[in-house]
Design a protein around this motif. Structure first.
Motif, PDB file in Angstrom:
ATOM      1  N   THR A   2       0.778  -1.062   0.023  1.00 35.50           N
ATOM      2  CA  THR A   2      -0.303  -0.405  -0.187  1.00 35.50           C
ATOM      3  C   THR A   2       0.872   1.326  -0.333  1.00 35.50           C
ATOM      4  OG1 THR A   2      -0.205  -0.147   2.644  1.00 35.50           O
ATOM      5  CG2 THR A   2      -1.744  -0.774   1.106  1.00 35.50           C
ATOM      6  N   HIS A   4       0.055   5.389   0.899  1.00 34.35           N
ATOM      7  CA  HIS A   4      -1.317   6.128   1.213  1.00 34.35           C
ATOM      8  C   HIS A   4      -0.545   7.651   1.141  1.00 34.35           C
ATOM      9  CE1 HIS A   4      -4.231   2.603   2.552  1.00 34.35           C
ATOM     10  NE2 HIS A   4      -2.836   2.629   3.295  1.00 34.35           N
ATOM     11  N   SER A   8      -7.057  12.612   3.367  1.00 38.64           N
ATOM     12  CA  SER A   8      -8.308  11.139   2.625  1.00 38.64           C
ATOM     13  C   SER A   8      -8.456  11.791   0.872  1.00 38.64           C
ATOM     14  CB  SER A   8      -9.075  12.305   3.278  1.00 38.64           C
ATOM     15  OG  SER A   8      -9.643  13.786   3.048  1.00 38.64           O
ATOM     16  N   ASN A  19     -10.263   9.568  -0.675  1.00 37.71           N
ATOM     17  CA  ASN A  19      -9.367   8.042  -0.240  1.00 37.71           C
ATOM     18  C   ASN A  19     -10.686   7.490   1.699  1.00 37.71           C
ATOM     19  OD1 ASN A  19      -8.083   6.023  -0.657  1.00 37.71           O
ATOM     20  ND2 ASN A  19      -6.638   8.264  -0.890  1.00 37.71           N
ATOM     21  N   GLU A  20     -11.919   8.782   1.403  1.00 38.98           N
ATOM     22  CA  GLU A  20     -12.422   8.445   2.668  1.00 38.98           C
ATOM     23  C   GLU A  20     -13.985   7.511   3.226  1.00 38.98           C
ATOM     24  OE1 GLU A  20     -14.438  11.969   2.656  1.00 38.98           O
ATOM     25  OE2 GLU A  20     -12.687  13.002   2.372  1.00 38.98           O
ATOM     26  N   SER A  22     -14.510   4.442   0.412  1.00 38.90           N
ATOM     27  CA  SER A  22     -13.832   2.778   0.268  1.00 38.90           C
ATOM     28  C   SER A  22     -13.034   2.218   0.769  1.00 38.90           C
ATOM     29  CB  SER A  22     -13.056   3.270  -1.101  1.00 38.90           C
ATOM     30  OG  SER A  22     -12.735   2.002  -1.702  1.00 38.90           O
ATOM     31  N   LYS A  25      -8.123   1.625   0.196  1.00 38.31           N
ATOM     32  CA  LYS A  25      -7.189   2.752  -0.039  1.00 38.31           C
ATOM     33  C   LYS A  25      -6.781   2.782  -1.442  1.00 38.31           C
ATOM     34  CE  LYS A  25      -9.512   3.932   3.813  1.00 38.31           C
ATOM     35  NZ  LYS A  25     -11.614   4.719   3.503  1.00 38.31           N
ATOM     36  N   THR A  53     -11.920   2.590  -5.212  1.00 41.37           N
ATOM     37  CA  THR A  53     -12.170   4.334  -5.192  1.00 41.37           C
ATOM     38  C   THR A  53     -11.637   4.588  -6.007  1.00 41.37           C
ATOM     39  OG1 THR A  53      -9.221   4.407  -5.270  1.00 41.37           O
ATOM     40  CG2 THR A  53     -10.369   4.814  -3.057  1.00 41.37           C
ATOM     41  N   SER A  82     -18.009   2.024  -1.450  1.00 42.00           N
ATOM     42  CA  SER A  82     -16.956   2.196  -2.626  1.00 42.00           C
ATOM     43  C   SER A  82     -17.173   2.660  -3.868  1.00 42.00           C
ATOM     44  CB  SER A  82     -16.152   0.989  -2.509  1.00 42.00           C
ATOM     45  OG  SER A  82     -15.404   0.607  -1.300  1.00 42.00           O
ATOM     46  N   GLU A 136     -14.190  -4.691   4.825  1.00 43.82           N
ATOM     47  CA  GLU A 136     -12.724  -4.413   4.417  1.00 43.82           C
ATOM     48  C   GLU A 136     -12.182  -6.213   4.207  1.00 43.82           C
ATOM     49  OE1 GLU A 136      -7.690  -3.812   4.562  1.00 43.82           O
ATOM     50  OE2 GLU A 136      -9.481  -2.388   6.304  1.00 43.82           O
TER      51      GLU A 136
END
Length: 241
Positions: A2, A4, A8, A19-20, A22, A25, A53, A82, A136
């Motif tokens: 990942t 990030h 967000s 990214n808030e 979904s 991320k 996203t 999402s 998730e």
């Protein structure tokens, strides 16, 4: 793997991704597939399975825009929030007219035509401990969407010269290739992804078509002592700030 953003919103050169909401991320896997998937100027009808996203679809849209505007990318996701966030990210992008997001499972989805390209960063945990976060868990585990289901759908819904492109853990390669072959899909390209030169490949981008052909076996290393390697920087040069 990942990667990030610090807040967000993940900002790329030509678009931004919220990214808030979904379930998953923006991460390196998605960016790799978006940058590495084979696109052609003849592609007109494309599908993103499990869009999250929407970052992969947006990257593909940016790349397709170099060929003109005569293409359409449909993005589906079983997770309501999402698909909503992907739709918002599409609407705020320069390619909003070419992108659609729908909250639906692959099993329920009925396309209006056959695709030139289907791509996905699919769930890949099948026997690991389940994530306590239910959304998730669905996004990461194959119970909701298996390789077999993706390959079966692709076999039924690709044009004769169409392609299927996936990013997966390296250990899934043998099983995936066997499953794809059972549906008449054969690899033409494998990109092996190593985090550093001293580590073995952790991910693979595998691309399939209906034709049996010599496989282009490639490799990319993501990081060295200076940060991103020159090859990874070149691959993502049109996207990362």
């Amino acid at each position: 793997m990942t990667e990030h953003s610090s807040n967000s919103v993940f900002r790329f050169k030509r678009f931004s991704v919220k990214n808030e909401k979904s379930a998953l991320k923006v991460g390196t896997d998605a960016v790799l597939l978006g940058a590495a998937v084979t696109v052609k100027d003849s592609d007109r009808y494309l599908l993103d399975i499990g869009t999250g996203t929407g970052v992969i679809a947006l990257m593909v849209a940016q790349r397709m825009s170099a060929f003109g505007s005569g293409y359409r990318i449909e993005a589906i996701d079983i997770d309501t929030l999402s698909s909503e966030e992907a739709g918002e990210n599409f609407s705020s992008s320069p390619w909003s007219a070419n992108l659609t997001s729908e909250n639906i499972s692959l099993q329920q989805y009925r396309p209006s035509g056959k695709y030139d390209l289907i791509f996905s960063n699919p769930p890949y945990y099948d026997e690991s401990l389940k994530n306590p976060d239910a959304r998730e868990c669905i996004a990461r585990h194959t119970e909701s969407l298996s390789y077999r289901q993706i390959c079966a759908f692709a076999s039924d819904n690709l044009v004769e010269e169409g392609r299927l492109s996936l990013i997966l853990p390296s250990e899934a390669e043998t099983s995936l290739r066997r499953t794809a072959a059972s549906f008449g899909l054969y690899p033409f390209r494998v990109l092996r992804v190593r985090t550093t030169a001293s580590k073995s490949a952790r991910r693979i981008v595998v691309e399939f078509s209906r034709r049996k052909a010599d496989v282009s076996d490639e490799e990319i290393i993501l990081q060295d002592g200076q940060g991103r390697t020159p090859e990874y920087s070149a691959l993502t040069a049109d996207f990362y700030l």
